[in-house]
Scaffold this active site. Structure first.
Site, PDB file in Angstrom:
ATOM      1  N   THR A   1       0.860  -1.188   0.000  1.00 44.21           N
ATOM      2  CA  THR A   1       0.000   0.000   0.000  1.00 44.21           C
ATOM      3  C   THR A   1       0.897   1.239   0.000  1.00 44.21           C
ATOM      4  OG1 THR A   1      -0.221   0.186   2.408  1.00 44.21           O
ATOM      5  CG2 THR A   1      -1.811  -1.239   1.262  1.00 44.21           C
ATOM      6  N   GLY A   2       0.444   2.269  -0.712  1.00 45.68           N
ATOM      7  CA  GLY A   2       1.305   3.440  -0.867  1.00 45.68           C
ATOM      8  C   GLY A   2       2.528   3.076  -1.693  1.00 45.68           C
ATOM      9  N   GLY A   3       2.283   2.423  -2.821  1.00 44.77           N
ATOM     10  CA  GLY A   3       3.404   1.908  -3.632  1.00 44.77           C
ATOM     11  C   GLY A   3       3.825   2.835  -4.758  1.00 44.77           C
TER      12      GLY A   3
ATOM     13  N   GLY B   1       8.336   7.030  -2.909  1.00 45.54           N
ATOM     14  CA  GLY B   1       9.198   6.820  -1.740  1.00 45.54           C
ATOM     15  C   GLY B   1       9.481   5.377  -1.391  1.00 45.54           C
ATOM     16  N   ILE B   2       9.277   5.053  -0.138  1.00 50.58           N
ATOM     17  CA  ILE B   2       9.616   3.719   0.384  1.00 50.58           C
ATOM     18  C   ILE B   2       8.778   2.629  -0.285  1.00 50.58           C
ATOM     19  CG2 ILE B   2       9.453   2.310   2.493  1.00 50.58           C
ATOM     20  CD1 ILE B   2      10.232   4.987   4.026  1.00 50.58           C
ATOM     21  N   GLY B   3       7.490   2.912  -0.498  1.00 52.48           N
ATOM     22  CA  GLY B   3       6.617   1.919  -1.131  1.00 52.48           C
ATOM     23  C   GLY B   3       7.027   1.643  -2.566  1.00 52.48           C
TER      24      GLY B   3
ATOM     25  N   SER C   1       8.038   3.910  12.359  1.00 55.49           N
ATOM     26  CA  SER C   1       8.927   5.071  12.246  1.00 55.49           C
ATOM     27  C   SER C   1       9.741   5.147  13.530  1.00 55.49           C
ATOM     28  CB  SER C   1       8.081   6.340  12.097  1.00 55.49           C
ATOM     29  OG  SER C   1       8.855   7.489  12.374  1.00 55.49           O
TER      30      SER C   1
ATOM     31  N   TYR D   1       1.289  12.226  14.638  1.00 58.64           N
ATOM     32  CA  TYR D   1       1.946  11.247  13.752  1.00 58.64           C
ATOM     33  C   TYR D   1       2.702  10.203  14.587  1.00 58.64           C
ATOM     34  CZ  TYR D   1       5.369   9.375  10.414  1.00 58.64           C
ATOM     35  OH  TYR D   1       6.146   8.543   9.639  1.00 58.64           O
TER      36      TYR D   1
HETATM   37  N1  LIG Z   1      10.373   9.286   4.647  1.00 48.51           N
HETATM   38  C1  LIG Z   1      10.639   9.174   5.923  1.00 48.51           C
HETATM   39  O1  LIG Z   1      11.554   9.843   6.453  1.00 48.51           O
HETATM   40  C2  LIG Z   1       9.840   8.234   6.782  1.00 48.51           C
HETATM   41  C3  LIG Z   1      10.342   7.946   8.057  1.00 48.51           C
HETATM   42  C4  LIG Z   1       9.637   7.071   8.863  1.00 48.51           C
HETATM   43  C5  LIG Z   1       8.472   6.491   8.409  1.00 48.51           C
HETATM   44  N2  LIG Z   1       8.006   6.802   7.163  1.00 48.51           N
HETATM   45  C6  LIG Z   1       6.749   6.143   6.746  1.00 48.51           C
HETATM   46  O2  LIG Z   1       6.989   5.465   5.529  1.00 48.51           O
HETATM   47  C7  LIG Z   1       5.776   5.364   4.789  1.00 48.51           C
HETATM   48  C8  LIG Z   1       6.014   5.867   3.385  1.00 48.51           C
HETATM   49  O3  LIG Z   1       6.459   7.214   3.462  1.00 48.51           O
HETATM   50  P1  LIG Z   1       7.267   7.921   2.289  1.00 48.51           P
HETATM   51  O4  LIG Z   1       8.225   8.824   2.938  1.00 48.51           O
HETATM   52  O5  LIG Z   1       7.720   6.922   1.312  1.00 48.51           O
HETATM   53  O6  LIG Z   1       6.096   8.852   1.706  1.00 48.51           O
HETATM   54  P2  LIG Z   1       5.650   9.303   0.250  1.00 48.51           P
HETATM   55  O7  LIG Z   1       6.814   9.485  -0.648  1.00 48.51           O
HETATM   56  O8  LIG Z   1       4.735  10.452   0.493  1.00 48.51           O
HETATM   57  O9  LIG Z   1       4.778   8.071  -0.228  1.00 48.51           O
HETATM   58  C9  LIG Z   1       3.570   7.767   0.420  1.00 48.51           C
HETATM   59  C10 LIG Z   1       2.791   6.779  -0.400  1.00 48.51           C
HETATM   60  O10 LIG Z   1       1.592   6.439   0.304  1.00 48.51           O
HETATM   61  C11 LIG Z   1       0.462   6.789  -0.497  1.00 48.51           C
HETATM   62  N3  LIG Z   1      -0.611   7.159   0.429  1.00 48.51           N
HETATM   63  C12 LIG Z   1      -0.614   8.122   1.371  1.00 48.51           C
HETATM   64  N4  LIG Z   1      -1.779   8.132   2.023  1.00 48.51           N
HETATM   65  C13 LIG Z   1      -2.525   7.144   1.479  1.00 48.51           C
HETATM   66  C14 LIG Z   1      -3.824   6.641   1.712  1.00 48.51           C
HETATM   67  N5  LIG Z   1      -4.641   7.178   2.634  1.00 48.51           N
HETATM   68  N6  LIG Z   1      -4.274   5.617   0.969  1.00 48.51           N
HETATM   69  C15 LIG Z   1      -3.485   5.052   0.013  1.00 48.51           C
HETATM   70  N7  LIG Z   1      -2.251   5.475  -0.252  1.00 48.51           N
HETATM   71  C16 LIG Z   1      -1.790   6.506   0.467  1.00 48.51           C
HETATM   72  C17 LIG Z   1       0.954   7.886  -1.436  1.00 48.51           C
HETATM   73  O11 LIG Z   1       0.203   7.999  -2.623  1.00 48.51           O
HETATM   74  P3  LIG Z   1      -1.044   9.044  -2.730  1.00 48.51           P
HETATM   75  O12 LIG Z   1      -0.574  10.333  -2.136  1.00 48.51           O
HETATM   76  O13 LIG Z   1      -1.355   9.112  -4.194  1.00 48.51           O
HETATM   77  O14 LIG Z   1      -2.152   8.423  -1.953  1.00 48.51           O
HETATM   78  C18 LIG Z   1       2.342   7.344  -1.742  1.00 48.51           C
HETATM   79  O15 LIG Z   1       2.267   6.279  -2.668  1.00 48.51           O
HETATM   80  C19 LIG Z   1       4.735   6.152   5.587  1.00 48.51           C
HETATM   81  O16 LIG Z   1       3.983   5.268   6.378  1.00 48.51           O
HETATM   82  C20 LIG Z   1       5.589   7.058   6.454  1.00 48.51           C
HETATM   83  O17 LIG Z   1       4.908   7.449   7.618  1.00 48.51           O
HETATM   84  C21 LIG Z   1       8.667   7.650   6.332  1.00 48.51           C
END
Ligand SMILES: NC(=O)c1ccc[n+]([C@@H]2O[C@H](COP(=O)([O-])OP(=O)(O)OC[C@H]3O[C@@H](n4cnc5c(N)ncnc54)[C@H](OP(=O)(O)O)[C@@H]3O)[C@@H](O)[C@H]2O)c1
Length: 250
Positions: free
Chosen positions: A13-15, A18-20, A138, A151
């Site tokens: 999910t969220g693919g 970023g990480i996904g 996180s 958060y």
């Molecule tokens: N980057 C960091 O420093 C960091 C650190 C710790 C944890 N995390 C966690 O890692 C995960 C991914 O973060 P990321 O940094 O890779 O973020 P990102 O680049 O913003 O990617 C987030 C992904 O999740 C999707 N998304 C967000 N809300 C959604 C929803 N309600 N339903 C379905 N898809 C949804 C987005 O697509 P759409 O916007 O099109 O929905 C996107 O594909 C998150 O859980 C975040 O809290 C990130």
């Protein structure tokens, strides 16, 4: 490439970012059929095109139960079982105590907690016995950050889901682990930090606080997710694996 995930069905999910996105690429490169979600159709189409292989995009907001149902309906039309669920969709916004609104609370808890809960619960009828579930936590699950309490509370909840679900899923030998990234260079993080030079400045500052001396790349988290999803992690269950350059350990 070792084709370690040949014939495996994986949900991310969220693919689309970023990480996904990095994790989807890694699973696809190892031969998996991957189903990804995101709310924006354009981003979904772009991700599917970029990755190629056996990747299917299903548009959906994981905070909405009907959208989660559509995801699993789409999978069921092609496959009888799911091997791996990476419940990763999530995000946050800054708001110091005193300014937190009901909308802020609801939007973040709905995606990060309700979304993760029902992504996993609704997968259960299709999840293979012995499957692997990975939840994105996180470093904020165990530490404090100014203006980031809502958060951080969602990520503490996610971490605790893993502790409890390994008991609920014991008879089916389904492993559940949390992966907890530290500061990781993604579009989501840039947006959180205000974009452009401002975001770069914040990342540079944070890098100076991390024992590894830099922020992480999404591909580094992806490698840890693939480990947890693989048979190499067959006795790893209920842990929180930090991928953070050491930040949560100091
Ligand atoms: N980057 C960091 O420093 C960091 C650190 C710790 C944890 N995390 C966690 O890692 C995960 C991914 O973060 P990321 O940094 O890779 O973020 P990102 O680049 O913003 O990617 C987030 C992904 O999740 C999707 N998304 C967000 N809300 C959604 C929803 N309600 N339903 C379905 N898809 C949804 C987005 O697509 P759409 O916007 O099109 O929905 C996107 O594909 C998150 O859980 C975040 O809290 C990130």
């Amino acid at each position: 490439m070792t084709n370690k995930f040949d014939n495996k069905v994986v949900v991310v999910t969220g693919g689309t970012s970023g990480i996904g996105l990095a994790t989807t690429k890694a699973f696809a490169a190892e031969g998996a059929s991957v189903f990804i979600t995101g709310r924006r159709q354009e981003a979904l189409d772009a991700a599917v095109k970029q990755i190629g292989g056996r990747v299917t995009g299903v548009r959906g907001d994981m905070s909405r139960l009907a959208d989660i149902d559509r995801l699993y309906d789409a999978i069921q039309q092609k496959h009888s079982q799911i091997d791996v669920v990476f419940a990763n969709a999530g995000g946050g916004e800054m708001a110091p105590l005193g300014t937190i609104t009901e909308e802020h609370y609801q939007s973040i808890f709905d995606t990060n907690v309700k979304g993760v809960l029902f992504t996993v619960q609704k997968a259960l009828p299709l999840l293979k016995d012995g499957a692997s579930v990975i939840l994105t936590g996180s470093t904020t699950s165990i530490s404090g950050t100014p203006a980031f309490s809502v958060y951080s509370a969602t990520k503490a909840a996610v971490r605790n889901f893993a502790r409890n679900w390994i008991l609920d899923l014991k008879d089916r030998r389904i492993r559940v682990n949390a992966i907890s990234p530290g500061v990781t260079d993604t579009a989501g993080l840039d947006e959180l930090f205000g974009g452009g030079e401002q975001a770069q400045g914040t990342k540079d500052y944070l890098a100076s606080l991390i024992p590894a001396g830099r922020v992480g790349q999404p591909e580094e988290t992806a490698k840890a997710v693939l480990f947890l999803a693989s048979d190499e992690a067959s006795f790893v269950n209920g842990v929180e694996l930090f991928v953070d350059g050491g930040q949560a350990q100091i």
